[in-house]
Design an enzyme around this catalytic site. Structure first.
Site, short mmCIF file in Angstrom:
data_model
loop_
_atom_site.label_atom_id
_atom_site.label_comp_id
_atom_site.label_asym_id
_atom_site.label_seq_id
_atom_site.Cartn_x
_atom_site.Cartn_y
_atom_site.Cartn_z
N ARG A 77 0.85 -1.21 0.00
CA ARG A 77 0.00 0.00 0.00
C ARG A 77 0.88 1.25 0.00
NH1 ARG A 77 -2.88 -3.30 3.67
NH2 ARG A 77 -2.04 -2.19 5.49
N LYS A 79 -11.96 15.15 4.69
CA LYS A 79 -13.11 14.62 3.95
C LYS A 79 -13.96 13.73 4.86
CE LYS A 79 -13.62 10.65 1.25
NZ LYS A 79 -13.33 9.76 0.13
N GLU A 131 -18.92 15.49 1.57
CA GLU A 131 -19.17 14.55 0.47
C GLU A 131 -20.52 13.86 0.63
OE1 GLU A 131 -16.05 11.73 -0.35
OE2 GLU A 131 -17.25 10.67 -1.83
N LYS A 164 -18.53 17.96 -2.22
CA LYS A 164 -18.12 16.86 -3.11
C LYS A 164 -19.33 15.99 -3.39
CE LYS A 164 -14.82 13.03 -3.46
NZ LYS A 164 -13.44 12.63 -3.22
P1 13P Z 1 -14.40 7.82 -6.74
O1 13P Z 1 -13.98 8.97 -7.61
O2 13P Z 1 -13.70 6.55 -7.05
O3 13P Z 1 -15.88 7.70 -6.64
O4 13P Z 1 -13.90 8.16 -5.28
C1 13P Z 1 -14.05 9.43 -4.77
C2 13P Z 1 -14.06 9.37 -3.32
O5 13P Z 1 -13.31 10.04 -2.67
C3 13P Z 1 -15.02 8.45 -2.67
O6 13P Z 1 -15.11 8.79 -1.33
#
Ligand code: 13P
Length: 340
Positions: free
Chosen positions: A48, A138, A179, A221
């Site tokens: 990772r 986030k 998000e 987001k």
């Molecule tokens: P994806 O663009 O793969 O949907 O991922 C964005 C993301 O941060 C999901 O939490």
């Protein structure tokens, strides 16, 4: 107002630099391992770490990427040469961010629905990540569309958590990325996705305001308004873009400085084409900067090519840079399919 107000504003501005996007590379250990397993890559901390080093050391990445979201394990790791990732990012001009939520868990009394957890002890975790060097964060809420979902219970529970997180972030000097992912999974129509996305945004902004979040210092987001992955009728690029912009215009306050879309399982080309048309056709009507915060739509070709074999790193990095570049063009409405 937060004592960090000035710094938060500078961070938002830097994250929303014209033509740059936010790279999501904050897959949790389990999500990262799941993607590795599909490619028979060993699911070890070292693999990772190597993969994240591949991403961050991609030459010229900072030309297209303003900031990158890291997972807890990653923000504490270093390059092979011993430079902490955070320091490396600061040196090349990519702002480090941190995934703060602890994942979506089953929501009691609401079968098939999730609520995102992680509020306990969050103030102290924010202080630690700020000290490590993170300047934004986030938190992802997950909304599932089915015949009887989402329930208002689920929307309010998730929005409340998002708002509590965002207020704590602003208190502690981190710009909160809010998000709201309405999942693409299911056979719902694009009209149903519009309806659910609209309600999700309404409830989310109600809670952000109720919890005294400074809307000028967040980044939203959202997912785009899309046909469900299994819907027999798939909307055109034009329709997705028209409905996505309309949904945002009707539900996102002008005070919000920036919108950075997630890719959410769209094909990589579609994710780029949608973002491009939004900016090419509607930029003048949008009060916010509109860019990308993609994970899969930027990383997937590079991850597939690397496949855990370090001899493949230089080519994988070129592939990653290519997607970053195309999405940067899309963030300015300057992408064409020929650039693929
Ligand atoms: P994806 O663009 O793969 O949907 O991922 C964005 C993301 O941060 C999901 O939490």
């Amino acid at each position: 107002m937060s004592s960090y107000a000035q710094e938060l504003q500078s961070t938002v501005q830097a994250m929303m630099t014209d033509g740059k996007g936010i790279l999501a590379m904050d897959e949790s250990k389990s999500t990262c391992d799941r993607r590795f397993e599909k490619l028979n890559i060993p699911t070890t901390e070292e693999r990772r770490r190597t993969y994240r080093e591949l991403i961050l050391t991609t030459p010229h990445l900072a030309d297209f990427i303003s900031s990158a979201i890291l997972f807890d394990e990653t923000i504490r790791q270093s390059t092979q040469a011993g430079v902490p990732f955070v320091k490396f990012m600061q040196n090349i001009g990519i702002i480090p961010g941190i995934k703060l939520d602890l994942g979506a868990k089953d929501l009691a009394a609401c079968p098939g629905e999730k609520v995102t957890e992680g509020l306990d002890g969050l103030r102290d975790r924010i202080a630690e990540y700020y000290q490590i060097g993170a300047r934004f964060a986030k938190w992802r809420a997950v909304i599932t569309i089915d015949t009887d979902t989402p329930s208002e219970t689920c929307l309010v529970a998730n929005a409340h958590a998002l708002a509590r997180y965002a207020a704590l972030c602003q208190e502690g000097g981190l710009v909160p990325i809010v998000e709201t992912e309405v999942l693409i999974d299911g056979n719902h129509t694009i009209d149903r996705c519009y309806e659910v996305t609209e309600r999700t945004l309404q409830v989310t902004f109600d809670q952000l305001k109720l919890n005294r979040v400074d809307l000028e210092r967040i980044i939203l987001k959202p997912s785009m308004v899309l046909s469900g992955a299994n819907c027999s009728e798939q909307a055109s690029v034009e329709k997705v873009v028209e409905m996505t912009v309309r949904c945002l215009q009707n539900n996102v306050p002008d005070a919000v400085p920036g919108i950075a879309f997630l890719s959410g399982g769209q094909s990589i080309e579609r994710a780029t084409a949608h973002l491009n048309l939004i900016n090419a056709q509607y930029a003048a009507q949008c009060p916010w900067t509109v860019t990308f915060s993609y994970a899969r739509a930027i990383q997937q070709p590079a991850l597939d090519y690397w496949h855990g074999d370090d001899a493949n790193i230089p080519t994988a990095q070129q592939m990653l840079l290519h997607r970053a570049k195309l999405n940067s063009a899309a963030a300015q409405g300057k992408y064409t399919p020929e650039m693929e």
